[in-house]
Design an enzyme around this catalytic site. Structure first.
Site, PDB file in Angstrom:
ATOM      1  N   GLU A  86       0.844  -1.197   0.000  1.00 22.01           N
ATOM      2  CA  GLU A  86       0.000   0.000   0.000  1.00 22.01           C
ATOM      3  C   GLU A  86       0.880   1.248   0.000  1.00 22.01           C
ATOM      4  O   GLU A  86       1.919   1.287   0.653  1.00 22.01           O
ATOM      5  CB  GLU A  86      -0.882  -0.027   1.262  1.00 22.01           C
ATOM      6  N   ASP A 118       0.326   5.369   0.529  1.00 28.01           N
ATOM      7  CA  ASP A 118      -0.737   6.267   1.017  1.00 28.01           C
ATOM      8  C   ASP A 118      -0.421   7.739   1.049  1.00 28.01           C
ATOM      9  O   ASP A 118       0.623   8.121   1.574  1.00 28.01           O
ATOM     10  CB  ASP A 118      -0.973   6.007   2.521  1.00 28.01           C
ATOM     11  N   GLU A 165      -2.498  10.708   3.051  1.00 32.12           N
ATOM     12  CA  GLU A 165      -3.654  10.977   3.915  1.00 32.12           C
ATOM     13  C   GLU A 165      -3.608  12.435   4.350  1.00 32.12           C
ATOM     14  O   GLU A 165      -2.601  12.881   4.918  1.00 32.12           O
ATOM     15  CB  GLU A 165      -3.628  10.084   5.155  1.00 32.12           C
ATOM     16  N   ASN A 220       2.565   6.973   3.922  1.00 34.58           N
ATOM     17  CA  ASN A 220       2.986   5.700   4.499  1.00 34.58           C
ATOM     18  C   ASN A 220       3.204   4.710   3.363  1.00 34.58           C
ATOM     19  O   ASN A 220       2.648   4.886   2.266  1.00 34.58           O
ATOM     20  CB  ASN A 220       1.908   5.180   5.460  1.00 34.58           C
ATOM     21  N   ARG A 274       5.492   3.197   8.581  1.00 29.01           N
ATOM     22  CA  ARG A 274       6.534   4.019   7.954  1.00 29.01           C
ATOM     23  C   ARG A 274       5.994   5.433   7.693  1.00 29.01           C
ATOM     24  O   ARG A 274       6.149   5.986   6.608  1.00 29.01           O
ATOM     25  CB  ARG A 274       6.977   3.392   6.637  1.00 29.01           C
ATOM     26  N   ASP A 297     -11.112  10.417  16.086  1.00 23.30           N
ATOM     27  CA  ASP A 297     -10.455   9.779  17.227  1.00 23.30           C
ATOM     28  C   ASP A 297      -8.926   9.906  17.159  1.00 23.30           C
ATOM     29  O   ASP A 297      -8.240   9.668  18.131  1.00 23.30           O
ATOM     30  CB  ASP A 297     -10.869   8.299  17.337  1.00 23.30           C
ATOM     31  N   TRP A 298      -8.358  10.303  15.987  1.00 24.80           N
ATOM     32  CA  TRP A 298      -6.892  10.434  15.914  1.00 24.80           C
ATOM     33  C   TRP A 298      -6.383  11.558  15.009  1.00 24.80           C
ATOM     34  O   TRP A 298      -5.255  12.035  15.184  1.00 24.80           O
ATOM     35  CB  TRP A 298      -6.249   9.121  15.435  1.00 24.80           C
ATOM     36  N   GLY A 313      -3.953  14.726  17.278  1.00 23.53           N
ATOM     37  CA  GLY A 313      -3.987  13.433  17.947  1.00 23.53           C
ATOM     38  C   GLY A 313      -5.355  13.045  18.493  1.00 23.53           C
ATOM     39  O   GLY A 313      -5.446  12.195  19.378  1.00 23.53           O
ATOM     40  N   ARG A 332      10.361   5.010  19.031  1.00 22.58           N
ATOM     41  CA  ARG A 332       9.524   3.979  18.426  1.00 22.58           C
ATOM     42  C   ARG A 332      10.378   2.876  17.799  1.00 22.58           C
ATOM     43  O   ARG A 332      10.019   1.707  17.831  1.00 22.58           O
ATOM     44  CB  ARG A 332       8.664   4.650  17.362  1.00 22.58           C
TER      45      ARG A 332
END
Ligand SMILES: *[C@@H]1O[C@H](CO)[C@@H](O)[C@H](O)[C@H]1NC(C)=O
Length: 294
Positions: free
Chosen positions: A107, A109, A111, A126, A135, A200-201, A205, A280
Site C-alpha cells: 500500500e 498512502d 492521507e 505511508n 513508515r 479519534d486520531w 492526535g 519507536r
C-alpha cells in the site's frame, strides 16, 4: 537588438527548463471519472459535474464515501487533482492511495488530516510492503490545499516509489531489497480515494473533534487519468519490466533538482519522520539508510 536578446533568453530559458524537467513524470490527461473509477461505498455521497470531469465527495453524520479504480496496476504513475475540505475540516481525513487486495498487502498512502479553520492540514504518507507499514512521515504543505486544485501523484517502478505534490517530490521509498526490505513488485494495486470521519486520531492526535454543525464536508476531484500497466489485461507484459516510460533511466532515481526540492521539504515542512523516531524504533529501519535528502 532588444528582440535578439529577448528571443535568445527565451530559448535559453526554455532549454534550461527542458533539462531540469527531464525527469518529471508525464502530465495527466483529463478524462472523466467513469472511464477509470467506480464508487466503493455510499455512492449517493458522490456528486458528478461536467459529465464526470469533476466529482465531489460528501461526508456527513451518517457516512463518508470512497471510490476505486476499475483496473489493477503493476507499476506506473498515478495521480489526481484534489481540492480538500475547506474551512473547519478538523476530524476529517481525505485519502488517496494505492493498495493490493490481499492479506500481505502492499500500500502507498497519501492521507490529508483536516484542521480547524485557519490551522494547517497535515499530509501523512505511508508505505506498506508485504503487510508491514509503520513508515509514517508527516509534513505541512507550502500552500492552502483547500483554495485550489493541486496535483498529487505516485510514481512506482522497480527502483523507487516517489510521492509528488505538484512537481515537488516530498518522499522517496527506494527499493532496498538488498537490505532485506520487501518492495512492492508482484502484487497489482488498485487506486483508491475516500473521505471519512477520523476524529479519534486525525487532528492534534484526536483532541479536536469533528464539528457536525458544519456538515456536509466536501472534497473535490478532477483529472482521472491513469498511466500504469493494467495487470488484468497485460499481466505477462507487466512482469517483463523495463519497457515503459516510467522504467527508463530518468525515472530510476531523482535528479539533482528533485533532490534539492526534497531537501527543501525536509528542512522546512517536515513534522515527523519514522526514520528518526528512536523511541519507536531503537534500531533504525534498514530502508532509512536510503531515505537521504541530498
Ligand atoms: C492543526 O493545527 C494545530 C495548531 O496549529 C497543529 O499543531 C496541528 O499540527 C495541525 N494539524 C493537525 C492535523 O492536527
Amino acid at each position: 537588438m532588444g528582440s535578439f536578446w529577448v528571443s535568445w533568453r527565451i530559448s535559453f530559458l526554455s532549454l534550461l527548463f527542458a533539462i531540469s524537467m527531464a525527469a518529471q513524470p508525464r502530465k495527466p490527461v483529463d478524462v472523466p471519472f467513469q472511464k477509470n473509477y467506480v464508487p466503493t461505498w455510499a455512492a449517493d455521497h458522490i456528486k458528478y459535474f461536467n459529465g464526470g470531469n469533476e466529482v465531489q465527495l460528501y461526508l456527513d453524520k451518517f457516512t463518508g464515501t470512497g471510490f476505486q479504480s476499475r483496473g489493477s496496476y503493476l507499476f506506473g504513475h498515478f495521480g489526481m487533482q484534489m481540492k480538500l475540505v475547506p474551512g473547519d475540516s478538523a476530524g476529517t481525513v481525505t485519502a488517496f492511495y494505492l493498495s493490493s487486495q490481499n492479506s500481505e498487502h502492499d500500500e502507498i498512502d497519501f492521507e490529508f488530516l483536516g484542521n480547524r479553520t485557519g490551522q494547517p492540514y497535515i499530509l501523512q504518507t505511508n508505505v506498506f510492503t508485504g503487510g508491514k507499514g509503520d513508515r509514517e512521515q508527516r509534513i505541512y504543505l507550502w500552500f492552502d490545499p483547500t483554495l485550489q486544485y493541486h496535483w498529487y501523484s505516485i510514481l512506482w517502478n522497480m527502483h523507487q516509489i516517489v510521492f509528488f505534490v505538484d512537481e515537488v517530490p516530498i518522499r522517496v521509498f527506494k527499493n532496498s531489497k538488498d537490505l532485506g526490505v520487501r518492495f512492492p513488485f508482484n502484487q497489482p494495486m488498485k487506486i483508491y480515494s475516500s473521505l471519512w470521519n477520523a476524529d479519534d486520531w486525525a487532528t492534534r492526535g484526536g483532541i479536536e473533534k469533528t464539528n457536525w454543525a458544519n456538515a456536509p464536508f466536501v472534497a473535490s476531484y478532477r483529472t482521472f487519468h491513469v498511466d500504469g500497466c493494467e495487470a488484468s489485461v497485460e499481466a505477462k507484459f507487466c512482469a517483463t519490466q523495463g519497457r515503459r516510460w516510467w522504467d527508463q533511466k530518468d525515472f530510476q532515481d531523482l535528479d539533482g533538482l528533485q533532490y534539492r526540492r526534497l531537501a527543501w521539504v525536509r528542512q522546512k515542512y517536515t513534522i515527523y519522520n519514522y526514520c528518526s523516531d528512536r523511541s519507536r524504533f531503537p534500531a533504525v529501519p534498514p530502508e532509512c539508510s536510503r531515505d537521504r535528502d541530498v
